[in-house]
Design a protein around this motif. Structure first.
Motif, PDB file in Angstrom:
ATOM      1  N   VAL A 106      52.012  40.850  19.642  1.00 47.06           N
ATOM      2  CA  VAL A 106      51.847  41.536  20.922  1.00 47.06           C
ATOM      3  C   VAL A 106      51.687  40.435  21.977  1.00 47.06           C
ATOM      4  CG1 VAL A 106      50.381  43.061  22.303  1.00 47.06           C
ATOM      5  CG2 VAL A 106      50.700  43.494  19.854  1.00 47.06           C
ATOM      6  N   HIS A 163      45.074  39.201  17.971  1.00 54.29           N
ATOM      7  CA  HIS A 163      44.531  40.555  18.038  1.00 54.29           C
ATOM      8  C   HIS A 163      45.695  41.535  18.070  1.00 54.29           C
ATOM      9  CE1 HIS A 163      42.439  44.048  19.779  1.00 54.29           C
ATOM     10  NE2 HIS A 163      41.323  43.495  19.365  1.00 54.29           N
ATOM     11  N   HIS A 164      45.604  42.596  17.290  1.00 59.16           N
ATOM     12  CA  HIS A 164      46.775  43.463  17.138  1.00 59.16           C
ATOM     13  C   HIS A 164      46.990  44.393  18.314  1.00 59.16           C
ATOM     14  CE1 HIS A 164      44.057  46.394  14.675  1.00 59.16           C
ATOM     15  NE2 HIS A 164      43.462  45.868  15.678  1.00 59.16           N
ATOM     16  N   TRP A 165      46.105  44.392  19.277  1.00 60.09           N
ATOM     17  CA  TRP A 165      46.314  45.293  20.409  1.00 60.09           C
ATOM     18  C   TRP A 165      46.546  44.517  21.703  1.00 60.09           C
ATOM     19  CZ3 TRP A 165      47.267  49.960  18.753  1.00 60.09           C
ATOM     20  CH2 TRP A 165      47.441  50.985  19.680  1.00 60.09           C
ATOM     21  N   GLY A 173      40.322  48.205  18.933  1.00 59.10           N
ATOM     22  CA  GLY A 173      41.649  48.639  19.350  1.00 59.10           C
ATOM     23  C   GLY A 173      42.520  49.122  18.213  1.00 59.10           C
ATOM     24  N   GLY A 174      42.314  48.573  17.034  1.00 62.96           N
ATOM     25  CA  GLY A 174      43.113  48.972  15.880  1.00 62.96           C
ATOM     26  C   GLY A 174      42.936  50.434  15.518  1.00 62.96           C
ATOM     27  N   ARG A 185      54.823  50.933  20.527  1.00 63.42           N
ATOM     28  CA  ARG A 185      54.285  49.662  20.029  1.00 63.42           C
ATOM     29  C   ARG A 185      55.315  48.905  19.193  1.00 63.42           C
ATOM     30  NH1 ARG A 185      49.748  47.373  19.184  1.00 63.42           N
ATOM     31  NH2 ARG A 185      49.916  47.156  16.947  1.00 63.42           N
TER      32      ARG A 185
END
Lengths: 298, 316
Positions: free
Chosen positions: B281, B174-176, A43-44, A178
């Motif tokens: 997040v 987790h960054h998402w 995802g990053g 974001r």
């Protein structure tokens, strides 16, 4: 924005040392492109794709009985996007003076130089590993011969109260979303052709007791054409600012003030400020910077 | 606590979508509920169907098992202790002996995919994969009808023909999606994993409706040996932000397992940063897995935790 350039695999590989203080590179590097970056960071990858990543070289350094160290060399295609990749995360730790800007934290080193963003991550954190991580970073930074410019719009940020660790550079709507939600749609008509900056300011807020400062958020967007700005201005005013016009500061929610102004192909917006005066002051400051920038170019 | 970490926690929360009160409330939602948990609450309801075909009851049960000595000084895993932890957890979950509990989960005729996680910074431990495989062999599942895989699952014949799945992965931020969870671990069953990234990966629960997955999961194991509670950079990993929690969370309901995992991560973040620090997040997909996909229970106040073993630093 500058034209994108992309290093060959050999060029990228040559920027990384083969060994460092007993840690040796595994024989096979891995290489990823804009299309395959999901295979490296899942995802990053969205973050770096939105900043036009061209190629990434991933190399693991091993030493018997010690933790692996993983280096990822991101060719972002331009120094502006390398700056953006570095500033995607908040950079609150002291600069360790590697590359053009850097941060060491928790066994990891991040820096940017020229069009490259570099991430060095150790799987453990010890004093010895910190030494090696920093030595690797220095070696890579030396191998990157050139330097690059920050995005031009960074110069427009007023310095008073600016929290330098939180300067967020982006192009498209998803990236801004974001960090900050400005309505449910792309009110600002952001695209891969726009450049945006979101910066946080520490300002006086007399409504907060025992607090050193309140929060203000400044947004700068540079559009390629005046027509793009006009469309954005209209939608932003209607969707976020209760139809307020340029220079009109409005209270968008209880105790939160916002407003905008345009100059040339630039939109300046205070998304949040604790009072009208602060919002207006920030808009005045950034406008002054813009005028100074124009004068400087003449 | 380091000064820079303290600063990071504060500023990151404020900067993200986040200065709005509504966004902060969403991010902190699970924290509020986590505070109401009671230790070892009895669960009167029976889990009478072990697959995802189960009727979702109003409550779920998970087992949190910990052992002080499962990790050595260099974080090396004691495989014997870990195997026993797994057996103890499964036995407690099913309310029977370990042998009978495993017999109740997997049939000798099953084709079993063990969905692991190969993320190189914090992978599913090999010894845990081996412990599961050993149990499957003991049950009579033959080698050709079991496989451990992660990213190759879509082309692995055992997985494509699987009648049963065992889902096992470490917990991490987790960054998402906010957190890497059991729910999220099935993303590699999608032909287009990136298509699930919108809206903080809110719809990950939908993965469990994919034909390769639907109704097949027998057990979820969230590895809490050295969870990652914070991170930054492309890989979102810093060794400093892992700690030796020495645990496993085991359950039939993946949503409940993940919700309890989040509670522990949030408690660790609070302890480390010195105040409640919402994840950068919000882990929206856990709640949405219940509300939209009816996959399980996300409200920690409706999850009964059976605790086994080491209690020091349990955080929940």
């Amino acid at each position: 924005m500058t034209d994108k350039v992309r290093a060959s695999s050999e060029e990228l590989s040559s920027l990384l040392p083969e060994a460092m203080n007993g840690w040796k590179a595994l024989p096979s590097d891995r290489e990823f492109t804009f299309d395959t970056l999901f295979d490296l960071i899942n995802g990053g990858a969205e973050v770096y794709r939105s900043l036009n990543v061209q190629k990434v070289l991933d190399r693991t350094y091993k030493k018997a009985g010690a933790a692996d160290i993983i280096v990822d060399l991101f060719d972002m295609g331009s120094s502006q996007d390398a700056f953006g990749a570095f500033h995607h995360d908040i950079r609150e730790s002291a600069d360790v003076h590697i590359g053009q800007e850097s941060e060491y934290q928790g066994g990891s080193l991040f820096f940017w130089k020229d069009r490259f963003f570099v991430s060095i991550v150790a799987l453990e954190e010890t004093p010895r590993i910190k030494e090696v991580v920093l030595a690797l970073g220095k070696a890579i930074a030396v191998n990157i011969i050139g330097t690059g410019n920050k995005p031009d719009i960074v110069k427009l940020l007023p310095s008073k109260g600016l929290q330098k660790e939180q300067i967020f550079y982006f192009h498209d709507w998803k990236s801004l979303e974001r960090r900050y939600i400005v309505g449910q749609e792309n009110l600002l008509h952001l695209s891969k052709n726009t450049e945006g900056l979101l910066a946080r300011y520490c300002v006086m807020d007399f409504t907060i007791k025992n607090s050193e400062c309140g929060l203000a958020l400044l947004l700068i967007v540079a559009y390629p054409y005046r027509s793009d700005l006009s469309a954005a201005q209209q939608d932003f005013s209607t969707g976020y600012l209760k139809a307020a016009g340029p220079d009109e500061i409005v209270e968008i929610s209880n105790g939160v003030y916002a407003g905008f102004r345009t100059t040339g192909t630039h939109l300046f917006a205070v998304l949040e400020a604790p009072d009208q005066a602060t919002a207006k002051g920030l808009l005045d400051s950034v406008s002054l910077k813009k005028r100074g920038d124009i004068d400087e170019r003449r | 606590m380091r000064e820079d970490d303290k600063k990071e926690g504060l500023t990151r929360r404020d900067f993200l979508s986040g200065t709005t009160k509504a966004a902060l409330a969403g991010a902190a939602g699970l924290s509020v509920a986590c505070g109401r948990l009671k230790p070892n609450a009895d669960n009167e309801e029976k889990q009478d169907n072990l697959s995802n075909n189960m009727k979702l009851e109003s409550r779920s049960t998970v087992v949190l098992v910990r052992h002080q000595h499962v990790l050595g000084p260099g974080r090396e895993i004691d495989s014997a202790i870990l195997t026993k932890m797994l057996d103890d957890a499964v036995a407690e979950l099913m309310g029977s002996s370990a042998d009978n509990a495993w017999k109740g989960l997997v049939h000798p005729d099953d084709v079993v995919g063990i969905k692991s996680n190969v993320w190189r910074f914090l992978p599913t431990p090999k010894v845990l994969e081996s412990a599961i495989q050993k149990r499957l062999r003991w049950l009579g599942v033959t080698e050709d009808r079991m496989s451990v895989d992660d990213r190759g699952g879509r082309s692995n014949p055992v997985f494509t023909n699987a009648t049963a799945l065992i889902n096992v992965r470490p917990m991490r931020t987790h960054h998402w999606s906010g957190v890497g969870t059991c729910i999220k671990n099935y993303i590699m069953f999608s032909a287009m994993p990136f298509s699930w990234h919108v809206d903080a990966c809110a719809n990950l629960g939908g993965l469990w409706d994919l034909p390769e997955v639907k109704g097949k999961t027998r057990l979820n194991i969230l590895v809490m040996l050295t969870p990652l509670f914070h991170g930054k950079g492309p890989h979102h990993f810093q060794a400093r932000y892992t700690w030796t929690y020495n645990g496993l969370i085991v359950g039939i309901d993946p949503v409940a397992v993940d919700a309890i995992g989040v509670c522990i991560l949030e408690a660790k973040r609070k302890a480390y940063f010195g105040r409640g620090e919402p994840l950068s997040v919000p882990p929206k997909h856990i709640r949405v897995a219940e509300t939209r996909y009816h996959l399980g229970v996300s409200d920690p106040s409706r999850i009964d935790i059976k605790r086994i073993g080491w209690e020091e630093g349990i955080l929940i």
